[in-house]
Every structure is written in C-alpha cells, then in structure tokens.
Scaffold this motif. Structure first.
Motif, PDB file in Angstrom:
ATOM      1  N   VAL A 134       0.829  -1.203   0.000  1.00 16.17           N
ATOM      2  CA  VAL A 134       0.000   0.000   0.000  1.00 16.17           C
ATOM      3  C   VAL A 134       0.868   1.261   0.000  1.00 16.17           C
ATOM      4  O   VAL A 134       0.617   2.208  -0.762  1.00 16.17           O
ATOM      5  N   ASN A 135       1.895   1.286   0.846  1.00 13.50           N
ATOM      6  CA  ASN A 135       2.767   2.463   0.924  1.00 13.50           C
ATOM      7  C   ASN A 135       3.448   2.756  -0.416  1.00 13.50           C
ATOM      8  O   ASN A 135       3.547   3.908  -0.834  1.00 13.50           O
ATOM      9  N   SER A 136       3.922   1.709  -1.056  1.00 11.31           N
ATOM     10  CA  SER A 136       4.628   1.869  -2.323  1.00 11.31           C
ATOM     11  C   SER A 136       3.701   2.406  -3.419  1.00 11.31           C
ATOM     12  O   SER A 136       4.048   3.351  -4.136  1.00 11.31           O
ATOM     13  N   LEU A 137       2.517   1.822  -3.545  1.00  7.93           N
ATOM     14  CA  LEU A 137       1.585   2.273  -4.583  1.00  7.93           C
ATOM     15  C   LEU A 137       1.086   3.686  -4.296  1.00  7.93           C
ATOM     16  O   LEU A 137       0.985   4.518  -5.206  1.00  7.93           O
ATOM     17  N   ASN A 138       0.789   3.977  -3.036  1.00 11.49           N
ATOM     18  CA  ASN A 138       0.324   5.311  -2.670  1.00 11.49           C
ATOM     19  C   ASN A 138       1.356   6.373  -3.045  1.00 11.49           C
ATOM     20  O   ASN A 138       1.012   7.446  -3.561  1.00 11.49           O
ATOM     21  N   ARG A 139       2.615   6.078  -2.788  1.00 13.77           N
ATOM     22  CA  ARG A 139       3.688   7.018  -3.119  1.00 13.77           C
ATOM     23  C   ARG A 139       3.730   7.289  -4.633  1.00 13.77           C
ATOM     24  O   ARG A 139       3.885   8.440  -5.064  1.00 13.77           O
ATOM     25  N   LYS A 140       3.554   6.249  -5.427  1.00 17.54           N
ATOM     26  CA  LYS A 140       3.574   6.416  -6.888  1.00 17.54           C
ATOM     27  C   LYS A 140       2.378   7.222  -7.376  1.00 17.54           C
ATOM     28  O   LYS A 140       2.503   8.051  -8.289  1.00 17.54           O
ATOM     29  N   LEU A 141       1.216   6.968  -6.784  1.00 18.47           N
ATOM     30  CA  LEU A 141       0.024   7.713  -7.185  1.00 18.47           C
ATOM     31  C   LEU A 141       0.171   9.194  -6.860  1.00 18.47           C
ATOM     32  O   LEU A 141      -0.238  10.060  -7.641  1.00 18.47           O
ATOM     33  N   LYS A 142       0.764   9.492  -5.714  1.00 23.52           N
ATOM     34  CA  LYS A 142       1.010  10.887  -5.341  1.00 23.52           C
ATOM     35  C   LYS A 142       1.983  11.543  -6.328  1.00 23.52           C
ATOM     36  O   LYS A 142       1.761  12.679  -6.780  1.00 23.52           O
ATOM     37  N   GLN A 143       3.052  10.826  -6.659  1.00 20.85           N
ATOM     38  CA  GLN A 143       4.045  11.367  -7.587  1.00 20.85           C
ATOM     39  C   GLN A 143       3.448  11.595  -8.969  1.00 20.85           C
ATOM     40  O   GLN A 143       3.882  12.475  -9.715  1.00 20.85           O
ATOM     41  N   PHE A 144       2.415  10.824  -9.283  1.00 18.94           N
ATOM     42  CA  PHE A 144       1.735  10.959 -10.571  1.00 18.94           C
ATOM     43  C   PHE A 144       0.769  12.144 -10.572  1.00 18.94           C
ATOM     44  O   PHE A 144       0.226  12.528 -11.601  1.00 18.94           O
ATOM     45  N   GLY A 145       0.555  12.733  -9.400  1.00 21.59           N
ATOM     46  CA  GLY A 145      -0.295  13.912  -9.297  1.00 21.59           C
ATOM     47  C   GLY A 145      -1.709  13.644  -8.843  1.00 21.59           C
ATOM     48  O   GLY A 145      -2.568  14.541  -8.903  1.00 21.59           O
ATOM     49  N   LEU A 146      -1.991  12.439  -8.364  1.00 22.96           N
ATOM     50  CA  LEU A 146      -3.327  12.102  -7.893  1.00 22.96           C
ATOM     51  C   LEU A 146      -3.448  12.341  -6.398  1.00 22.96           C
ATOM     52  O   LEU A 146      -2.461  12.261  -5.664  1.00 22.96           O
TER      53      LEU A 146
END
Length: 252
Positions: A134-146
C-alpha cells in the motif's frame, strides 16, 4: 491469453459462493488428475450438478476438461513437489508469478485504472504485511499527481467513512480478504457510494464480494498462515500502476 487461470479471473465473480468454494477446493487439492467428483461432494456437502455448474461457468465442458486444463498448466509439477528446498521455493514463486500474470484481465485492469484516474480521492488501504504494498503504490500515485493517502491501521480505517464520498474510491490490498477492520470500513463507505476496488489472494472471501471491482492473485497453498508472502499483491499493484500510466498516455 486464454489460460485456465485467466478464465477463473474472468468468471469467478459469476460463481455463487458455493460454486466458488468448489473451485477453491479443486485448486487447493493440487493432485488434479486423481481428484474425484465424489470426494468434492463429500468434503463440501455439495451436489454433482453444483460442481458441474461451477465448471461450466468457467467455460469448460466437463469436470474432466477442467482437471486436465489445470494439470497441463505451465509448471504444474512444481506445485506438486512437496520437497522443501531452495529450488522448490524458487519454482513455487515462479509458478505463482506466472499464474498471477495469467489471471490479470485487461478489461478489469483498465476498469480499475479508469476509476482511479477519475476519482476525486484515492484511499489506499492495507494492514499487516500488506502495508508495504500500500505504501509503495500510494507514493507512486502521489508522484503521478493524484490525490492519494495510505491507511494502514485500524483507527484510520474508521475515519475514512467520515470524509469519503461518492466520487472517491477505496483501493484495498488484503491477501485473505477477511480482516474485520477493513470489512467494517468497506461496508460503511460502500453505503456512501464510494467505489470499492480490492486486490486479494485467490479464495472465496467477503472483501471480494463487497467490492465493485475485485482482482485476484494466485498463491500456492502454504502450511503457514501468519507469514504468507504478499509478493503477488506487489505484482498486482505494479501492474495496476503501469496500466494507469498506459491509459493516461492513450488518452493524450
């Protein structure tokens, strides 16, 4: 890619809870070719027509056809090897990876990507050893601008229903799909019109049943329960994120 595991992913939601138990039992048995329908009937207290109906919903003509499809699937012999060794471990992980990839359905993945891209807010949820996924995917989604936040403890789970609304989504990773804290939060958010997306291990589980979109991963049945690997959940998370990137590029 029409493999037996891909068919299971496509049609698992079409099965009744009893039919899902039948399929789960067959997969967990391992010795597919020697499995008799009578054994399933006696073990699960179900009728032969129920077993046949489940098999036909998976687009197989007969119980025998389904058994042979499983037996002939790639690297089946590795799962049947009871030896505990480094080689057996690698074979098992390789087999789980191949089967999880086979189970990834393009339409379902694009549906998940669409929901995530169109959601106002994304609540990434997981507990225990699913936290790292969860932490890893959340970080990527944030970096993607979501707009995305991770929730990995029981107390914050309860708070989601106070702030989430229609147009938001819960993206939940749970191998068992049975954690009470998560199920309680899901029920409350679903009642508010929040879209529920779950990624679970392959089994008849309540979380998948409550979800608007459920994605299944495969894991060879293991003796240990508390320390089961979440590697296939990580694989699914990576595929989901890459599908989001792919869909976004296609929209340009």
């Amino acid at each position: 890619m029409d493999t037996v595991y891909h068919r299971i992913q496509n049609h698992y939601d079409d099965l009744s809870s009893t039919e899902q138990l039948v399929v789960d039992y067959i997969l967990n048995n391992g010795d597919f070719l020697n499995l008799k329908m009578k054994v399933i009937q006696e073990s699960l207290h179900v009728s032969a027509p129920t077993i046949v109906r489940a098999i036909k919903k998976l687009s197989y003509r007969s119980f025998t056809d389904f058994k042979y499809a499983l037996a002939n699937s790639e690297k089946q012999e590795n799962e049947l090897n009871p030896e505990e060794s480094y080689e057996a471990l690698i074979d098992s992980i390789s087999s789980d990876f191949s089967r999880t990839i086979d189970m990834m359905d393009k339409e379902k993945l694009y549906a998940i990507a669409t929901v995530i891209l169109q959601s106002h807010r994304i609540f990434c949820v997981g507990i225990g050893s699913s936290v790292s996924v969860v932490n890893s995917l959340n970080r990527k989604l944030k970096q993607f601008g979501l707009w995305s936040n991770d929730y990995t403890e029981a107390a914050p789970f309860r708070d989601i229903a106070d702030i989430a609304s229609k147009g938001d989504c819960l993206l939940i990773f749970s191998l068992s799909g049975k954690e009470e804290q998560i199920l309680e939060s899901v029920a409350k958010n679903k009642a508010k019109g929040v879209t529920i997306i779950s990624v679970t291990g392959f089994s008849n589980n309540p979380l998948a049943g409550l979800s608007d979109i459920s994605l299944l991963t495969y894991q060879t049945p293991q003796k240990r329960t508390k320390l089961r690997s979440r590697l296939m959940l990580s694989v699914a998370a990576e595929i989901i994120f890459e599908t989001i990137l792919l869909q976004k590029n296609e929209e340009k």
